[in-house]
Design an enzyme around this catalytic site. Structure first.
Site, mmCIF file in Angstrom:
data_model
loop_
_atom_site.group_PDB
_atom_site.id
_atom_site.type_symbol
_atom_site.label_atom_id
_atom_site.label_comp_id
_atom_site.label_asym_id
_atom_site.label_seq_id
_atom_site.Cartn_x
_atom_site.Cartn_y
_atom_site.Cartn_z
ATOM 1 C CB CYS A 60 -5.315 -1.219 -1.684
ATOM 2 S SG CYS A 60 -6.605 -0.223 -0.922
ATOM 3 C CB CYS A 91 -11.087 -1.935 0.444
ATOM 4 S SG CYS A 91 -10.342 -1.358 -1.096
ATOM 5 C CB CYS A 135 -9.022 -4.178 -3.526
ATOM 6 S SG CYS A 135 -7.744 -2.950 -3.183
ATOM 7 C CD GLU A 147 -1.480 5.116 4.758
ATOM 8 O OE1 GLU A 147 -2.117 4.216 5.304
ATOM 9 O OE2 GLU A 147 -0.908 6.027 5.404
ATOM 10 C CD GLU A 160 -5.609 -5.586 -1.092
ATOM 11 O OE1 GLU A 160 -4.883 -4.573 -0.977
ATOM 12 O OE2 GLU A 160 -6.534 -5.840 -0.294
ATOM 13 C CG ASN A 178 -0.361 -0.074 2.541
ATOM 14 O OD1 ASN A 178 0.569 -0.839 2.775
ATOM 15 N ND2 ASN A 178 -0.874 0.706 3.474
#
Length: 138
Positions: free
Chosen positions: A56, A94, A97, A47, A58, A45
């Site tokens: 993210c 999430c 994703c 940010e 993924e 990830n």
């Protein structure tokens, strides 16, 4: 998926966590994506102070694989926890994703999670039973 392959993917996801940039949440996530040809792409990830600009782990792994010409995937392993800590809870993908996964993966695509003790495996269809798809655009 056999346990040996699941553990291999989880270990690669754990390694990928080291590349995370998470100064706001301090939650480091790693992902390892298994392509149908056996290649593995990882992601962490990243940010951003503008939270919507974050990506993210993924999606990093998926976009990395797609950028390298891959379009067929079998499984993804995901591991997340605060920086420097071992995972104690599963880190499920999430909704965003899951939707990105549905662009490239069938409903039987495997999602492998670990909580520090157990390995849990889900299918994309179980985690996103009513995905928005291109069929809906016609």
């Amino acid at each position: 998926m056999d346990r040996k392959k699941a553990v291999e993917l989880l270990n690669k996801a754990k390694e990928a966590r080291n590349g995370a940039y998470a100064p706001y949440s301090n939650f480091y996530v790693g992902a390892a994506l298994l392509c149908s040809d056996g290649e593995i792409y990882t992601g962490a990830n990243v940010e951003n102070v503008s939270y919507g600009g974050a990506i993210c782990a993924e999606r990093v792994a998926i976009t990395n694989a797609v950028a390298h010409g891959h379009r067929s995937f079998e499984a993804i392993a995901i591991v997340g926890a605060p920086k420097g800590q071992a995972p104690t809870h599963t880190c499920v993908p999430c909704g965003f994703c899951r939707q990105v996964m549905s662009e490239f993966c069938a409903s039987d695509f495997k999602i492998i999670l670990a909580d520090g003790n157990d390995i849990k495996e889900y299918t994309l269809g179980e985690l996103l039973p009513h995905a928005f798809s291109s069929d809906m655009l016609n």
